[in-house]
Motif scaffolding. Structure first.
Motif, PDB file in Angstrom:
ATOM      1  N   GLY A  29       0.845  -1.266  -0.101  1.00  0.00           N
ATOM      2  CA  GLY A  29       0.004  -0.083  -0.030  1.00  0.00           C
ATOM      3  C   GLY A  29       0.781   1.274   0.116  1.00  0.00           C
ATOM      4  N   ASP A  30       1.710   1.592   1.100  1.00  0.00           N
ATOM      5  CA  ASP A  30       2.489   2.547   1.032  1.00  0.00           C
ATOM      6  C   ASP A  30       3.882   2.368   0.723  1.00  0.00           C
ATOM      7  OD1 ASP A  30       3.492   5.039   2.017  1.00  0.00           O
ATOM      8  OD2 ASP A  30       3.454   4.859   3.850  1.00  0.00           O
ATOM      9  N   ARG A  31       3.855   2.327  -0.908  1.00  0.00           N
ATOM     10  CA  ARG A  31       5.099   1.693  -1.663  1.00  0.00           C
ATOM     11  C   ARG A  31       6.298   2.588  -1.244  1.00  0.00           C
ATOM     12  NH1 ARG A  31       3.904   1.394  -7.378  1.00  0.00           N
ATOM     13  NH2 ARG A  31       6.117   1.755  -7.233  1.00  0.00           N
ATOM     14  N   SER A  32       5.993   4.036  -1.330  1.00  0.00           N
ATOM     15  CA  SER A  32       7.187   4.861  -1.335  1.00  0.00           C
ATOM     16  C   SER A  32       7.896   4.684  -0.081  1.00  0.00           C
ATOM     17  CB  SER A  32       6.718   6.148  -1.681  1.00  0.00           C
ATOM     18  OG  SER A  32       5.912   6.658  -0.491  1.00  0.00           O
ATOM     19  N   ARG A  33       7.380   4.713   0.963  1.00  0.00           N
ATOM     20  CA  ARG A  33       7.974   4.279   2.350  1.00  0.00           C
ATOM     21  C   ARG A  33       8.704   3.283   2.419  1.00  0.00           C
ATOM     22  NH1 ARG A  33       5.468   4.730   8.141  1.00  0.00           N
ATOM     23  NH2 ARG A  33       4.095   3.503   7.291  1.00  0.00           N
ATOM     24  N   ILE A  34       7.971   2.114   2.074  1.00  0.00           N
ATOM     25  CA  ILE A  34       8.795   0.812   2.283  1.00  0.00           C
ATOM     26  C   ILE A  34       9.759   0.615   1.382  1.00  0.00           C
ATOM     27  CG2 ILE A  34       8.157  -1.613   1.862  1.00  0.00           C
ATOM     28  CD1 ILE A  34       5.273  -1.003   2.862  1.00  0.00           C
ATOM     29  N   LYS A  35       9.882   1.010   0.049  1.00  0.00           N
ATOM     30  CA  LYS A  35      10.651   0.807  -1.091  1.00  0.00           C
ATOM     31  C   LYS A  35      11.887   1.643  -0.457  1.00  0.00           C
ATOM     32  CE  LYS A  35       9.918  -0.310  -5.229  1.00  0.00           C
ATOM     33  NZ  LYS A  35       9.691  -0.411  -6.537  1.00  0.00           N
ATOM     34  N   ARG A  36      11.677   3.000  -0.064  1.00  0.00           N
ATOM     35  CA  ARG A  36      12.738   3.541   0.396  1.00  0.00           C
ATOM     36  C   ARG A  36      13.516   2.950   1.442  1.00  0.00           C
ATOM     37  NH1 ARG A  36      12.667   9.660   3.298  1.00  0.00           N
ATOM     38  NH2 ARG A  36      14.762   9.839   3.036  1.00  0.00           N
ATOM     39  N   ALA A  37      12.697   2.435   2.298  1.00  0.00           N
ATOM     40  CA  ALA A  37      13.404   1.649   3.394  1.00  0.00           C
ATOM     41  C   ALA A  37      14.263   0.606   2.936  1.00  0.00           C
ATOM     42  CB  ALA A  37      12.415   1.308   4.573  1.00  0.00           C
ATOM     43  N   VAL A  38      13.837  -0.230   2.151  1.00  0.00           N
ATOM     44  CA  VAL A  38      14.755  -1.345   1.560  1.00  0.00           C
ATOM     45  C   VAL A  38      15.844  -0.978   0.896  1.00  0.00           C
ATOM     46  CG1 VAL A  38      14.570  -3.428   0.194  1.00  0.00           C
ATOM     47  CG2 VAL A  38      12.672  -2.770   1.504  1.00  0.00           C
ATOM     48  N   TYR A  39      15.717   0.149  -0.016  1.00  0.00           N
ATOM     49  CA  TYR A  39      16.566   0.633  -0.684  1.00  0.00           C
ATOM     50  C   TYR A  39      17.619   1.187   0.207  1.00  0.00           C
ATOM     51  CZ  TYR A  39      19.347   2.209  -4.938  1.00  0.00           C
ATOM     52  OH  TYR A  39      20.296   2.514  -5.763  1.00  0.00           O
ATOM     53  N   LEU A  40      17.521   2.070   1.116  1.00  0.00           N
ATOM     54  CA  LEU A  40      18.433   2.436   2.130  1.00  0.00           C
ATOM     55  C   LEU A  40      19.005   1.302   2.892  1.00  0.00           C
ATOM     56  CD1 LEU A  40      16.597   5.343   3.929  1.00  0.00           C
ATOM     57  CD2 LEU A  40      18.395   5.689   2.456  1.00  0.00           C
TER      58      LEU A  40
END
Length: 188
Positions: free
Chosen positions: A128-139
């Motif tokens: 659902g909240d892709r930007s926050r989760i994807k940012r966390a994984v990329y970090l």
């Protein structure tokens, strides 16, 4: 451009990529951990993030005062003193400054481009909240500590590690899908 990337993905040697990812995963796994598919994809994503960072550096900052040429820290003073001694002739060889990481090979750049394409278009797409989760994984792939990521994104450690596993599984699923497809390029 998208069609070219899809052609590259379909004609890429995924077997070699998976072997390289497996070797990276074996080198970085803990002694008691079992090697799974998502570990291989995670190592490939970490390598892609590193290669991307080395290959495509950010543009220089603008609008800020530039640093002075005088040394700022004790290490710089020591380096400055060594340079001065070399110029005076007190030492024979010029001391090397900080070593830079070697440039990635063209194969690594190509592989990272494909892995990052899969990352951007397929990993965690159902969240659902892709930007926050994807940012966390990329970090996390860039080596940022999990607690720091939690402070930045507001996610718990369990959510970050779960998203990391899911992202690795999404990427490896698409690698397996594309590793069985090839396109005949003889008509081009």
């Amino acid at each position: 451009m998208i069609d070219q990337i899809i052609l590259k993905i379909k004609n890429h040697n995924w077997h070699k990529t998976l072997r390289d990812g497996e070797q990276l995963a074996l080198d970085n796994k803990k002694a008691d951990a079992a090697l799974r598919d998502h570990h291989i994809a995670w190592e490939l994503l970490k390598e892609a993030a590193k290669v991307s960072r080395l290959t495509y550096p950010a543009p220089p900052r603008t609008g800020f005062p530039s640093t002075s040429s005088l040394p700022d820290a004790p290490d710089d003073v020591t380096q400055w003193q060594l340079m001065s001694a070399y110029l005076r002739g007190d030492i024979e060889s010029l001391p090397s400054s900080e070593t830079k990481a070697s440039r990635p090979s063209s194969e690594q750049i190509d592989r990272s481009e494909l892995i990052l394409y899969l990352w951007h278009h397929y990993a965690l797409i159902r969240k659902g909240d892709r930007s926050r989760i994807k940012r966390a994984v990329y970090l996390k792939a860039n080596g940022v500590k999990t607690q720091r990521i939690g402070a930045i994104t507001g996610l718990t450690t369990k959510q970050i590690l779960s998203a990391q596993t899911e992202a690795g599984q999404d990427i490896i699923d698409h690698i397996f899908t594309y590793s069985h497809k090839t396109v005949d390029l003889s008509f081009f």
